[in-house]
Scaffold this motif. Structure first.
Motif, PDB file in Angstrom:
ATOM      1  N   TYR A  67       0.827  -1.210   0.000  1.00  0.00           N
ATOM      2  CA  TYR A  67       0.000   0.000   0.000  1.00  0.00           C
ATOM      3  C   TYR A  67       0.858   1.256   0.000  1.00  0.00           C
ATOM      4  O   TYR A  67       0.611   2.204  -0.760  1.00  0.00           O
ATOM      5  CB  TYR A  67      -0.944  -0.004   1.204  1.00  0.00           C
ATOM      6  CG  TYR A  67      -1.822   1.216   1.267  1.00  0.00           C
ATOM      7  CD1 TYR A  67      -2.879   1.384   0.365  1.00  0.00           C
ATOM      8  CD2 TYR A  67      -1.593   2.226   2.196  1.00  0.00           C
ATOM      9  CE1 TYR A  67      -3.682   2.503   0.413  1.00  0.00           C
ATOM     10  CE2 TYR A  67      -2.396   3.346   2.247  1.00  0.00           C
ATOM     11  CZ  TYR A  67      -3.432   3.487   1.354  1.00  0.00           C
ATOM     12  OH  TYR A  67      -4.220   4.612   1.389  1.00  0.00           O
ATOM     13  N   ASN A  68       1.863   1.293   0.861  1.00  0.00           N
ATOM     14  CA  ASN A  68       2.696   2.487   0.967  1.00  0.00           C
ATOM     15  C   ASN A  68       3.570   2.693  -0.257  1.00  0.00           C
ATOM     16  O   ASN A  68       3.902   3.828  -0.606  1.00  0.00           O
ATOM     17  CB  ASN A  68       3.528   2.441   2.251  1.00  0.00           C
ATOM     18  CG  ASN A  68       2.711   2.770   3.485  1.00  0.00           C
ATOM     19  OD1 ASN A  68       2.632   3.928   3.899  1.00  0.00           O
ATOM     20  ND2 ASN A  68       2.069   1.768   4.061  1.00  0.00           N
ATOM     21  N   GLU A  69       3.928   1.604  -0.931  1.00  0.00           N
ATOM     22  CA  GLU A  69       4.673   1.743  -2.178  1.00  0.00           C
ATOM     23  C   GLU A  69       3.832   2.488  -3.214  1.00  0.00           C
ATOM     24  O   GLU A  69       4.325   3.380  -3.910  1.00  0.00           O
ATOM     25  CB  GLU A  69       5.073   0.365  -2.706  1.00  0.00           C
ATOM     26  CG  GLU A  69       5.946   0.416  -3.952  1.00  0.00           C
ATOM     27  CD  GLU A  69       6.409  -0.949  -4.397  1.00  0.00           C
ATOM     28  OE1 GLU A  69       7.115  -1.027  -5.417  1.00  0.00           O
ATOM     29  OE2 GLU A  69       6.067  -1.954  -3.725  1.00  0.00           O
ATOM     30  N   LYS A  70       2.543   2.142  -3.304  1.00  0.00           N
ATOM     31  CA  LYS A  70       1.641   2.831  -4.244  1.00  0.00           C
ATOM     32  C   LYS A  70       1.466   4.296  -3.858  1.00  0.00           C
ATOM     33  O   LYS A  70       1.211   5.141  -4.719  1.00  0.00           O
ATOM     34  CB  LYS A  70       0.288   2.130  -4.284  1.00  0.00           C
ATOM     35  CG  LYS A  70       0.318   0.777  -4.974  1.00  0.00           C
ATOM     36  CD  LYS A  70      -1.074   0.204  -5.163  1.00  0.00           C
ATOM     37  CE  LYS A  70      -1.708  -0.160  -3.837  1.00  0.00           C
ATOM     38  NZ  LYS A  70      -3.027  -0.816  -4.019  1.00  0.00           N
ATOM     39  N   ALA A  71       1.596   4.600  -2.568  1.00  0.00           N
ATOM     40  CA  ALA A  71       1.435   5.980  -2.096  1.00  0.00           C
ATOM     41  C   ALA A  71       2.719   6.789  -2.233  1.00  0.00           C
ATOM     42  O   ALA A  71       2.744   7.965  -1.880  1.00  0.00           O
ATOM     43  CB  ALA A  71       0.965   5.984  -0.642  1.00  0.00           C
ATOM     44  N   GLY A  72       3.791   6.178  -2.739  1.00  0.00           N
ATOM     45  CA  GLY A  72       5.048   6.900  -2.914  1.00  0.00           C
ATOM     46  C   GLY A  72       5.823   7.074  -1.634  1.00  0.00           C
ATOM     47  O   GLY A  72       6.404   8.140  -1.382  1.00  0.00           O
ATOM     48  N   ALA A  73       5.847   6.048  -0.803  1.00  0.00           N
ATOM     49  CA  ALA A  73       6.447   6.155   0.525  1.00  0.00           C
ATOM     50  C   ALA A  73       7.947   6.386   0.472  1.00  0.00           C
ATOM     51  O   ALA A  73       8.634   6.050  -0.492  1.00  0.00           O
ATOM     52  CB  ALA A  73       6.152   4.891   1.333  1.00  0.00           C
ATOM     53  N   SER A  74       8.458   6.933   1.568  1.00  0.00           N
ATOM     54  CA  SER A  74       9.877   7.264   1.714  1.00  0.00           C
ATOM     55  C   SER A  74      10.655   6.084   2.291  1.00  0.00           C
ATOM     56  O   SER A  74      10.070   5.149   2.855  1.00  0.00           O
ATOM     57  CB  SER A  74      10.015   8.458   2.664  1.00  0.00           C
ATOM     58  OG  SER A  74       9.581   8.066   3.975  1.00  0.00           O
ATOM     59  N   PRO A  75      11.980   6.118   2.205  1.00  0.00           N
ATOM     60  CA  PRO A  75      12.795   5.079   2.860  1.00  0.00           C
ATOM     61  C   PRO A  75      12.526   5.002   4.361  1.00  0.00           C
ATOM     62  O   PRO A  75      12.541   3.917   4.952  1.00  0.00           O
ATOM     63  CB  PRO A  75      14.226   5.517   2.569  1.00  0.00           C
ATOM     64  CG  PRO A  75      14.127   6.330   1.309  1.00  0.00           C
ATOM     65  CD  PRO A  75      12.813   7.036   1.396  1.00  0.00           C
TER      66      PRO A  75
END
Length: 546
Positions: A67-75
């Protein structure tokens, strides 16, 4: 950095009593208290001992990564997800997904989650992860579909998206077309004043909108962008991967539904006996669960228990307990929590050290304590979210110029504005017209007595005539004051700009204005100032000067 504190009590007596510990009788409704340092250690120890009552942390982390990958999450966010996989406790809070994130209070809640997690980590000497729960399963489109911004013309404008055609389903399942995002971005660009950061902000929002299927998708991308460096982890309550993890808890909620109903009713009765009003409906026969079902067009439908079955309010949809359990096991994405069962599900998914809540939420969480116990859980620590008012330099300058305190703007702005204009009246216009009115009455009343002596019937006519003349004097005085005040139109605009910035629509700033105006003006600096502002575990309000 300049900040001031300001007491801004809520309209929720139960929340106020919890925050300030003014009523020891309510301790049993909540258990822990955010202001007690020892409670944080005690809650952490109990979480560690109760690990077997929650879902698998590694499986949860897998869903969060997707989910967070799709949201453009940070390292930083992915590092925190790895900590969740290892069993790290969390500080969590959430809000319905709104257009451009909705009102500023959403940002304030995210700031509070990040700061509360950081303080807990420092106290406990171990990672504590901040988590934002996107309430994408909610279906109140009209509450989520708009944002208020102050335009270049210093007017308040409501930007909104019409509900697409189709069933009244959750916000996360309501599709927003690409052309709708283009229109909304165009309206935002037109509304916001020009700034050095505006082109980059709009470009970033346009990039985020590509592939954003819903308000929830866009909401997650914006929050992820604003709080990426803080490592804030996002979860959408309506995410299919999360729903599959929730299946065992849905089954337990269905199997023990009558027990849960009695628990909510018992808590509600206790709240009433303590003299507080309820902030959530505890309805007899309610299953406190929603269902998305083919039979009702996949609308989000609240279930009620009648005649040994689960039905919608009108009885048009009816399924047996066995059928509902089958759905929980095989198609859990068809189920959804309401405000009373969501706290239980949240605690099943995460090791919740603390939950960040607004005043209304604190009040209705008082109804869940018995339900937690029924499910072999306990309520986490409740942290009242911080609230802030952002005061820009121009607004602060105008407040100084017109000798307005923050309290003046919040509680007596119209009186202060009128008083300032009256002081400018060197001609004493109101006083002179009042003097003329009194002088006229003194001259005219003897004439009324004379007329009534000549013919008694003239008394009423004379009194009516006198009132009409007085009204004309007052009317002329009012017109003269208005004409005089027009000489101070620039000052009036400045005064009104202060009110619009701090108390728009007669409400606290955080409940109306959207964050886009501040991103447009200050880029990321305004978020950094909020994150750097002194934090209090028991909430409070701070005025932050930008």
């Amino acid at each position: 950095m300049r900040t001031d504190t300001y007491p801004m009590p809520s309209a929720q007596p139960l929340a106020e009593a919890y925050i300030h510990r003014t009523d020891s009788r309510i301790d049993s409704l909540y258990g822990y208290h955010a202001g007690a340092d020892e409670d944080w250690q005690r809650r952490a120890e109990r979480l560690a001992a109760a690990g077997g009552t929650r879902t698998d942390s590694a499986g949860l982390a897998d869903a969060l990564r997707l989910y967070n990958e799709k949201a453009g999450a940070s390292p930083e966010t992915f590092a925190n997800i790895a900590a969740i996989a290892e069993g790290a406790p969390v500080v969590i809070g959430g809000q319905q997904a709104g257009l451009w994130t909705g009102p500023l209070l959403v940002i304030h809640k995210a700031v509070s989650i990040v700061r509360a997690a950081a303080e807990a980590a420092e106290q406990l000497g171990r990672p504590v992860v901040p988590v934002f729960w996107v309430a994408g399963e909610d279906h109140d489109w009209d509450e989520a579909n708009h944002a208020y911004v102050i335009t270049a013309e210093q007017e308040l404008r409501k930007l909104s998206a019409a509900r697409p055609e189709g069933s009244r389903t959750s916000v996360s399942r309501t599709a927003v077309a690409d052309e709708t995002w283009e229109r909304l971005l165009g309206e935002l660009e037109e509304a916001l004043p020009h700034s050095e950061f505006k082109p980059a902000m709009l470009a970033e929002l346009r990039r985020m909108s590509l592939g954003a299927r819903s308000l929830s998708d866009m909401f997650a991308r914006v929050i992820s962008h604003l709080f990426g460096k803080s490592g804030l982890v996002l979860i959408d309550a309506d995410d299919e991967n999360v729903r599959r993890l929730e299946a065992p808890m849905f089954r337990a909620m269905i199997e023990r539904n009558d027990e849960l109903e009695r628990a909510y009713a018992a808590s509600a009765e206790k709240v009433r006996q303590l003299g507080y009003s309820m902030q959530a409906d505890v309805t007899p026969g309610s299953a406190n669960l929603f269902l998305f079902h083919e039979a009702n067009g996949y609308e989000r439908t609240l279930l009620h228990k009648r005649d040994g079955a689960f039905q919608d309010r009108k009885g048009q949809l009816s399924i047996s307990a066995e059928q509902l359990l089958h759905i929980a096991d095989r198609e859990p994405e068809q189920l959804s929590n309401n405000v009373l069962t969501r706290p239980l599900m949240q605690d099943y998914l995460f090791p919740v050290l603390a939950v960040v809540l607004g005043p209304g939420e604190i009040a209705y969480w008082a109804l869940t304590g018995e339900a937690f116990r029924v499910m072999g859980m306990e309520m986490p620590i409740i942290v009242p979210r911080m609230s802030y008012t952002l005061v820009e330099g121009t607004i602060a300058k105008y407040m100084d110029k017109y000798e307005l305190s923050f309290d003046d703007v919040m509680n007596r702005f119209d009186e202060k504005k009128a008083a300032w204009l009256k002081v400018q009246d060197g001609l004493s216009i109101e006083q002179r017209f009042d003097d003329a009115k009194r002088a006229f009455e003194e001259l005219y009343k003897p004439l009324l007595t004379l007329a009534a002596g000549v013919q008694p019937g003239l008394a009423k006519l004379g009194d009516t005539n006198m009132q009409k003349i007085i009204e004309q004097i007052q009317y002329m005085g009012s017109k003269t004051v208005d004409a005089f005040n027009k000489q101070f139109e620039a000052s009036t605009r400045q005064l009104d700009r202060v009110q619009l910035a701090i108390k728009p629509l007669g409400k606290p700033q955080e409940r109306v204005l959207n964050m886009a105006a501040y991103w447009n003006r200050y880029d990321a600096a305004w978020i950094e100032k909020l994150l750097d502002t002194p934090f209090d575990r028991t909430g409070g309000h701070r005025i932050v000067y930008l």
